[in-house]
Write an enzyme that holds these catalytic residues in place. Structure first.
Site, PDB file in Angstrom:
ATOM      1  N   GLY A 191       0.903  -1.659   0.117  1.00  0.00           N
ATOM      2  CA  GLY A 191       0.174  -0.277   0.252  1.00  0.00           C
ATOM      3  C   GLY A 191       1.013   0.752   0.176  1.00  0.00           C
ATOM      4  N   GLY A 426      25.820  13.478 -28.511  1.00  0.00           N
ATOM      5  CA  GLY A 426      25.246  13.959 -27.078  1.00  0.00           C
ATOM      6  C   GLY A 426      25.128  12.877 -26.014  1.00  0.00           C
ATOM      7  CB  ALA A 427      26.522   9.345 -25.646  1.00  0.00           C
TER       8      ALA A 427
END
Ligand code: HXC
Length: 528
Positions: A191, A426-427
């Site tokens: 929960g 980009g890496a």
């Protein structure tokens, strides 16, 4: 005055009898209550706990903490609920054992849910006990470890129990980045209760006996008609391999507690503390000739970055986190010259080390932890780029990859980067490049730093060329080296791989006085 000695003595005796009699019974009550608290839910429940292969809350604390250092708080606390006959059922301690102790001599605050008392469920008073040690941890500047084993909200207490959880969540968030918060899930955690561990920095689980889910199998069946058992839904294997909710999983309570002790040894106690220093028997200038040949000559052949890491760090010092999740990136704490560093490394063995959604998020979160707690970052780069494809684009690789970029840009701890082979596009930028305030960026001679790999580049810029292999070779020769980046000062040096350890230790020493600050802000808006 005017009173005989005899009378005074006899009156004193009366008085002392008057006072000692209740004092004796009070002491008896105190002793009984303390014993009751230690007994928890009693022998039958303790046996049931053992029969499930689980230790009790106190046995766990005995193993987690240095011997004899546990100082308990609130052993006498009882719940205040009078509904559903609970006023007749009170057990001192009320289902959670709290206090502080030491691990390898360093202070830690702890709470351990006692499943033998009301299934370890959280009552209002039970939550106040947890909140007290969390507050103390922040005030003192020491980590907090929560051992979770609970049926969740104390059902009989209704909204009071929910209030207890709410306060814990709020405290988790306020303590985040102030002291390390660690969770060991050792039983049910279901929960909304899952959100307290989820707000902490690291979660370890125990295989087979621990579970985490927002809704249990019965609710799942009712709502979605899906049949699933607890283990598949939220067992340790699920969360360390599929969901990434938990970092590490261990075979049993004992192993999990021992590994938590090991892990604790790497951590600064708070954001005001520096990384711990341990005796280092591994020579600081140790060279490792195997590193010179570890990168295969053919650019598309994989090798094991784990081996690179273990050859650079102090011997046997690497504690990997989330080893079974997003294996294309490796993260963990290790030591260089006895001091903790955070390691982030692409793993060419898995998906060629390409960055995908899971890898980006895994590393981003780890980097932010290191930055919050003054742990220098060592990044080992061999990355062909971001993972292409619709699955990644539709899953939001742009947003998730941005988290990794954001984390590196934001970090102000010392940042050291070694490019072992590929650093494309980009890496290249994202993986702690010089352009993101990298402090010491070096490459091995085998490094290839370019916008993209040769074949991809030729497909774009020489699409109609009659001799593509020739153009590929030309591109390869020009860009598949670290030289063009070094010429521009985007690398501080090109180093012989065998000297990597010595270089990093030297630079870490230099950077120990590093002090930079980001502009004032309430907080950034990391693309979540
Ligand atoms: C009060 C609880 C309890 C609870 C268990 N017990 N959970 N008492 N509140 N939440 C009691 C049981 O009544 C039992 O008492 C004892 O603990 C041991 O439980 P068992 O069921 O016998 O143990 P076991 O068979 O091992 O099953 C464990 C369990 C199950 C799977 C956790 O107890 C269970 O399903 N509990 C309810 C889980 C639940 O729905 N919790 C609320 C979730 S919602 P006796 O006296 O018989 O020994 C929630 C909201 C939080 O937590 C929201 C936060 C924002």
């Amino acid at each position: 005055r005017g009173i005989s000695c005899q009378k005074y003595i006899s009156q004193s005796l009366v008085h002392s009898r008057l006072y000692t009699a209740p004092a004796h019974s009070l002491k008896r009550t105190i002793d009984e209550k303390r014993k009751e608290s230690i007994q928890g839910g009693g022998k039958t429940k303790r046996d049931a706990q053992h029969n499930k292969g689980k230790l009790t809350a106190r046995e766990r604390l005995d193993l987690l903490l240095d011997k004899g250092t546990f100082r308990e708080y609130d052993a006498f606390v009882e719940h205040q609920c009078t509904d559903f006959g609970l006023d007749a059922k009170k057990i001192a301690g009320d289902g959670v054992v709290t206090g502080h102790g030491t691990i390898h001599g360093r202070r830690v605050f702890v709470y351990s849910q006692d499943f033998t008392v009301f299934g370890g469920s959280l009552s209002r008073t039970n939550s106040l006990k947890i909140l007290k040690v969390m507050d103390q941890a922040v005030v003192v500047g020491a980590p907090i470890i929560g051992l979770q084993d609970s049926g969740g909200a104390r059902i009989q207490e209704g909204v009071d129990s929910l209030a207890g959880y709410s306060d814990i969540f709020q405290k988790n968030v306020l303590a985040s980045g102030v002291v390390p918060q660690l969770s060991l899930v050792m039983g049910p955690c279901a929960g909304g209760a899952v959100y307290s561990p989820a707000l902490t920095d690291f979660i370890f689980m125990v295989r087979d006996t621990s579970h985490m889910f927002v809704t249990g199998p019965d609710v799942v069946k009712t709502v979605t008609n899906e049949k699933v058992d607890q283990e598949v839904l939220g067992g340790a294997i699920t969360h360390t391999r599929k969901s990434g909710v938990a970092h590490n999983a261990y075979a049993n309570d004992i192993e999990a507690l021992q590994r938590m002790r090991d892990f604790f040894d790497y951590l600064p106690l708070s954001n005001r503390d520096q990384v711990p220093v341990r005796v280092c028997e591994d020579p600081l200038d140790r060279e490792d000739a195997a590193l010179d040949t570890i990168v295969p000559t053919h650019s598309n052949v994989a090798y094991d970055m784990q081996e690179v890491i273990s050859r650079i760090l102090d011997k046997h010092s690497f504690f990997e986190l989330a080893p079974e999740y997003a294996g294309n990136i490796i993260v963990g704490l290790g030591r260089l010259g006895g001091k903790t560093v955070g390691v982030v490394a692409n793993q060419p063995l898995v998906s060629s080390g390409a960055l995908d959604i899971d890898a980006s998020v895994k590393a981003a979160r780890f980097i932010r932890f290191c930055d919050a707690f003054n742990v220098p970052l060592v990044t080992l780069v061999d990355v062909p780029g971001f993972m292409p494809g619709t699955a990644q684009e539709h899953g939001g690789i742009i947003r998730h990859g941005a988290k990794l970029l954001y984390a590196y840009c934001e970090a102000t701890v010392p940042k050291l980067t070694v490019i072992t082979r590929k650093a494309y596009g980009g890496a290249y930028i994202v993986m702690s490049s010089k352009h993101l305030r990298g402090d010491y960026n070096v490459a091995w001679p085998s490094a290839e730093i370019a916008v993209m790999g040769a074949s991809g580049a030729v497909e774009v810029i020489f699409r109609n060329h009659h001799d593509k292999p020739k153009m590929e070779a030309e591109y390869q020769e020009k860009f598949a080296t670290p030289l063009s980046a070094a010429r521009r000062g985007y690398l501080d040096d090109i180093i012989q791989p065998r000297t990597t350890r010595a270089r990093l230790i030297e630079q870490l020493d230099l950077l120990k006085t590093k002090s930079i600050q980001n502009p004032w802000k309430k907080h950034g808006t990391i693309p979540l």
